[in-house]
Design a protein around this motif. Sequence first.
Motif, PDB file in Angstrom:
ATOM      1  N   PRO A 183       0.932  -1.126  -0.016  1.00 33.43           N
ATOM      2  CA  PRO A 183      -0.085  -0.001  -0.035  1.00 33.43           C
ATOM      3  C   PRO A 183       0.763   1.401  -0.080  1.00 33.43           C
ATOM      4  O   PRO A 183       2.147   1.311   0.516  1.00 33.43           O
ATOM      5  CB  PRO A 183      -0.851  -0.021   1.201  1.00 33.43           C
ATOM      6  N   LEU A 184       0.306   2.321  -0.712  1.00 34.43           N
ATOM      7  CA  LEU A 184       1.122   3.662  -0.592  1.00 34.43           C
ATOM      8  C   LEU A 184       1.444   4.123   0.749  1.00 34.43           C
ATOM      9  O   LEU A 184       2.481   4.766   0.972  1.00 34.43           O
ATOM     10  CB  LEU A 184      -0.023   4.540  -1.465  1.00 34.43           C
ATOM     11  N   VAL A 185       0.374   3.876   1.911  1.00 29.41           N
ATOM     12  CA  VAL A 185       0.663   4.307   3.086  1.00 29.41           C
ATOM     13  C   VAL A 185       0.326   2.740   4.038  1.00 29.41           C
ATOM     14  O   VAL A 185      -0.200   2.083   3.519  1.00 29.41           O
ATOM     15  CB  VAL A 185      -0.109   5.194   3.675  1.00 29.41           C
ATOM     16  N   PRO A 186       0.981   2.622   5.209  1.00 33.49           N
ATOM     17  CA  PRO A 186       0.483   1.459   5.987  1.00 33.49           C
ATOM     18  C   PRO A 186      -0.861   1.547   6.246  1.00 33.49           C
ATOM     19  O   PRO A 186      -1.354   2.626   6.530  1.00 33.49           O
ATOM     20  CB  PRO A 186       1.828   1.644   7.181  1.00 33.49           C
ATOM     21  N   TYR A 187      -1.177   0.245   6.728  1.00 33.86           N
ATOM     22  CA  TYR A 187      -2.670   0.208   7.225  1.00 33.86           C
ATOM     23  C   TYR A 187      -2.957   1.166   8.559  1.00 33.86           C
ATOM     24  O   TYR A 187      -2.185   1.094   9.353  1.00 33.86           O
ATOM     25  CB  TYR A 187      -2.955  -1.281   7.690  1.00 33.86           C
ATOM     26  N   ASN A 188      -3.881   1.936   8.384  1.00 33.60           N
ATOM     27  CA  ASN A 188      -4.418   2.767   9.466  1.00 33.60           C
ATOM     28  C   ASN A 188      -3.156   3.709  10.037  1.00 33.60           C
ATOM     29  O   ASN A 188      -2.902   4.248  11.113  1.00 33.60           O
ATOM     30  CB  ASN A 188      -4.636   1.868  10.701  1.00 33.60           C
ATOM     31  N   ALA A 189      -2.406   4.501   8.740  1.00 37.76           N
ATOM     32  CA  ALA A 189      -1.505   5.249   8.955  1.00 37.76           C
ATOM     33  C   ALA A 189      -1.904   6.585   9.429  1.00 37.76           C
ATOM     34  O   ALA A 189      -2.986   6.901   9.336  1.00 37.76           O
ATOM     35  CB  ALA A 189      -0.699   5.324   7.591  1.00 37.76           C
ATOM     36  N   SER A 190      -1.066   7.319  10.053  1.00 41.40           N
ATOM     37  CA  SER A 190      -1.407   8.654  10.660  1.00 41.40           C
ATOM     38  C   SER A 190      -0.150   9.456  10.549  1.00 41.40           C
ATOM     39  O   SER A 190       0.810   8.997  10.463  1.00 41.40           O
ATOM     40  CB  SER A 190      -2.082   8.554  11.872  1.00 41.40           C
ATOM     41  N   GLY A 191      -0.281  10.804  10.782  1.00 42.59           N
ATOM     42  CA  GLY A 191       0.949  11.630  10.933  1.00 42.59           C
ATOM     43  C   GLY A 191       2.136  11.501   9.569  1.00 42.59           C
ATOM     44  O   GLY A 191       1.429  11.385   8.412  1.00 42.59           O
ATOM     45  N   GLU A 192       3.088  11.370   9.947  1.00 41.91           N
ATOM     46  CA  GLU A 192       4.217  11.256   8.721  1.00 41.91           C
ATOM     47  C   GLU A 192       3.915  10.217   7.943  1.00 41.91           C
ATOM     48  O   GLU A 192       4.094  10.232   6.760  1.00 41.91           O
ATOM     49  CB  GLU A 192       5.439  11.553   9.573  1.00 41.91           C
ATOM     50  N   ALA A 193       3.642   8.963   8.456  1.00 31.41           N
ATOM     51  CA  ALA A 193       3.457   7.954   7.637  1.00 31.41           C
ATOM     52  C   ALA A 193       2.350   7.829   6.691  1.00 31.41           C
ATOM     53  O   ALA A 193       2.363   7.257   5.725  1.00 31.41           O
ATOM     54  CB  ALA A 193       3.041   6.573   8.865  1.00 31.41           C
ATOM     55  N   ASN A 194       1.470   8.831   6.867  1.00 30.00           N
ATOM     56  CA  ASN A 194       0.350   9.258   5.982  1.00 30.00           C
ATOM     57  C   ASN A 194       0.467  10.274   5.001  1.00 30.00           C
ATOM     58  O   ASN A 194      -0.345  10.707   4.252  1.00 30.00           O
ATOM     59  CB  ASN A 194      -1.027   9.506   6.701  1.00 30.00           C
ATOM     60  N   ALA A 195       1.923  10.864   4.863  1.00 24.81           N
ATOM     61  CA  ALA A 195       2.100  11.996   4.117  1.00 24.81           C
ATOM     62  C   ALA A 195       1.936  11.939   2.776  1.00 24.81           C
ATOM     63  O   ALA A 195       1.314  12.793   1.942  1.00 24.81           O
ATOM     64  CB  ALA A 195       3.589  12.188   4.578  1.00 24.81           C
ATOM     65  N   PRO A 196       2.028  10.534   2.090  1.00 27.63           N
ATOM     66  CA  PRO A 196       1.789  10.346   0.846  1.00 27.63           C
ATOM     67  C   PRO A 196       0.375  10.696   0.356  1.00 27.63           C
ATOM     68  O   PRO A 196       0.070  11.360  -0.741  1.00 27.63           O
ATOM     69  CB  PRO A 196       2.204   9.003   0.265  1.00 27.63           C
ATOM     70  N   MET A 197      -0.472  10.140   1.141  1.00 32.25           N
ATOM     71  CA  MET A 197      -1.981  10.260   0.938  1.00 32.25           C
ATOM     72  C   MET A 197      -2.470  11.759   1.166  1.00 32.25           C
ATOM     73  O   MET A 197      -3.322  12.382   0.268  1.00 32.25           O
ATOM     74  CB  MET A 197      -2.764   9.296   1.655  1.00 32.25           C
ATOM     75  N   ALA A 198      -1.737  12.401   2.076  1.00 36.01           N
ATOM     76  CA  ALA A 198      -2.225  13.582   2.475  1.00 36.01           C
ATOM     77  C   ALA A 198      -1.788  14.683   1.433  1.00 36.01           C
ATOM     78  O   ALA A 198      -2.257  15.615   0.912  1.00 36.01           O
ATOM     79  CB  ALA A 198      -1.342  14.145   3.547  1.00 36.01           C
ATOM     80  N   ALA A 199      -0.427  14.315   0.565  1.00 37.27           N
ATOM     81  CA  ALA A 199       0.070  15.167  -0.318  1.00 37.27           C
ATOM     82  C   ALA A 199      -1.072  14.784  -1.541  1.00 37.27           C
ATOM     83  O   ALA A 199      -1.140  15.955  -2.300  1.00 37.27           O
ATOM     84  CB  ALA A 199       1.539  14.727  -0.836  1.00 37.27           C
ATOM     85  N   PHE A 200      -1.411  13.764  -1.934  1.00 33.23           N
ATOM     86  CA  PHE A 200      -2.367  13.539  -2.997  1.00 33.23           C
ATOM     87  C   PHE A 200      -3.576  14.209  -2.791  1.00 33.23           C
ATOM     88  O   PHE A 200      -4.321  14.765  -3.602  1.00 33.23           O
ATOM     89  CB  PHE A 200      -2.949  11.817  -3.020  1.00 33.23           C
ATOM     90  N   GLY A 201      -4.246  14.290  -1.495  1.00 32.42           N
ATOM     91  CA  GLY A 201      -5.429  14.804  -1.286  1.00 32.42           C
ATOM     92  C   GLY A 201      -5.013  16.427  -1.559  1.00 32.42           C
ATOM     93  O   GLY A 201      -6.050  16.996  -1.993  1.00 32.42           O
ATOM     94  N   ALA A 202      -4.075  17.008  -1.075  1.00 32.40           N
ATOM     95  CA  ALA A 202      -3.919  18.466  -0.979  1.00 32.40           C
ATOM     96  C   ALA A 202      -3.983  18.704  -2.442  1.00 32.40           C
ATOM     97  O   ALA A 202      -4.466  19.849  -3.137  1.00 32.40           O
ATOM     98  CB  ALA A 202      -2.557  18.742  -0.507  1.00 32.40           C
TER      99      ALA A 202
END
Length: 457
Positions: A390-409
């Motif tokens: 997965p692009l980010v780990p299961y149930n990722a948050s914070g820095e671990a979720n950065a790729p999805m946050a960047a996609f959303g932005a």
Amino acid sequence: MTPHAPHAPHADPAAGAAVKAADRAHVFHSWSAQGLIDPLAVAGAEGSYFWDYDGNRYLDFTSGLVYTNIGYQHPTVIAAIQEQAGKLATFAPAFAVEARSEAARLIAERTPGDLDKIFFTNGGAEAVENAIRMARLHTGRTKVLSAYRSYHGATSTAINLTGDPRRWPSDNGSAGVVRFWAPFLYRSPFYAETEAEECARALQHLEDTLAFEGPSTIAAIILETIPGTAGIMTPPPGYLAGVREICDRYGIVFVLDEVMAGFGRTGAWFAADHFDVVPDLLTFAKGVNSGYVPLGGVAISAEIAATFETRPYPGGLTYSGHPLACAAAVATIGVMEDEKVIENAARIGETVLGPGLRELAERHPSVGEVRGLGAFWALELVRDRETREPLVPYNASGEANAPMAAFGAAAKKQGLWPFINMNRTHAVPACNVTEAEAKEGLAALDIALAVADEHTV
């Protein structure tokens, strides 16, 4: 159909700042660390779009929380709510009220099989709560089987039935819930290589789980017909029919949760219609009235309804079948019929969203799988297509979720409000989305996915 894209009104940042300040001072938001959120102040919405006080307009690819099936501010439904408010704004649920009776009739006409009795609730979680209560009372059994990768609501029983991390803080081992793996070929827990293998092995796994739990102790098996927030995993051919057969063999109540998948979302009145399966209980909410006034419910089979013919059903809600909500449902169902909203969802899914999303997958290495139907699609985003990491780990948050946050932005920068959960983005626009709007959303996704691609190997 949805009107042409509305223009955002004149920007009024001061008004937006006041709305934001009041929110931050007094509103306690769900599923959030209160000090870490920055909710957008919304100034208005129409059709498939909404806008903020700074004059930014967004194409809503979330349908609110996958419930504005006919878009925002449909004039027919707004008028129906206004008319009902002038005639009878509210009345207790023990009485026969025209809007309530008519909503129940229209819903029962569209549910599969003999699900002809409707118990109204205020939303999907309460519908699930009451469906499970009915199943337990009808069978005299306690335990319920539910799937991992599922979401059934946030009330006590519903959250314990849920199979994703939102359950963990509220998990209660005494709730009588046993979880199992439903089919999902892309991430198969059964080492299957084909849909047929996945179906057969998933059904055998369910049989094995029942054998070790004791079939005579199981009141119900509950499944989202097509799981929503968990990933829009359409079950393989034969799976739901196989679960139906297992339930019949052991006297288990089969509950289908159509809170998200119902009322046109998949290009049919109910997702069950695609699989020719009739459950014993069917839960609904969201799209029944496009979320204009809170409403949910349980559609009940003749056999289960008969259990409570002379025996009181021990459940109810102050606002069950609220007249304003039911009037909105009557109007929404009428709009769906008159404007062929369900046919539109099916056509857009088949000719625009499905092909368009698959074309994006060919160009973007971050897209591992495209799946869905109607106005109900998911993109599984990955770091590596070969390993399916997965692009980010299961149930990722914070820095671990950065790729999805960047996609959303990136999506929001393009004027698209995306639905994001874990390593997925869902394309779930209004069911009356136009071809032009759907293509606008695909173009924005194309640009945002280039950001996700930067995190692939």
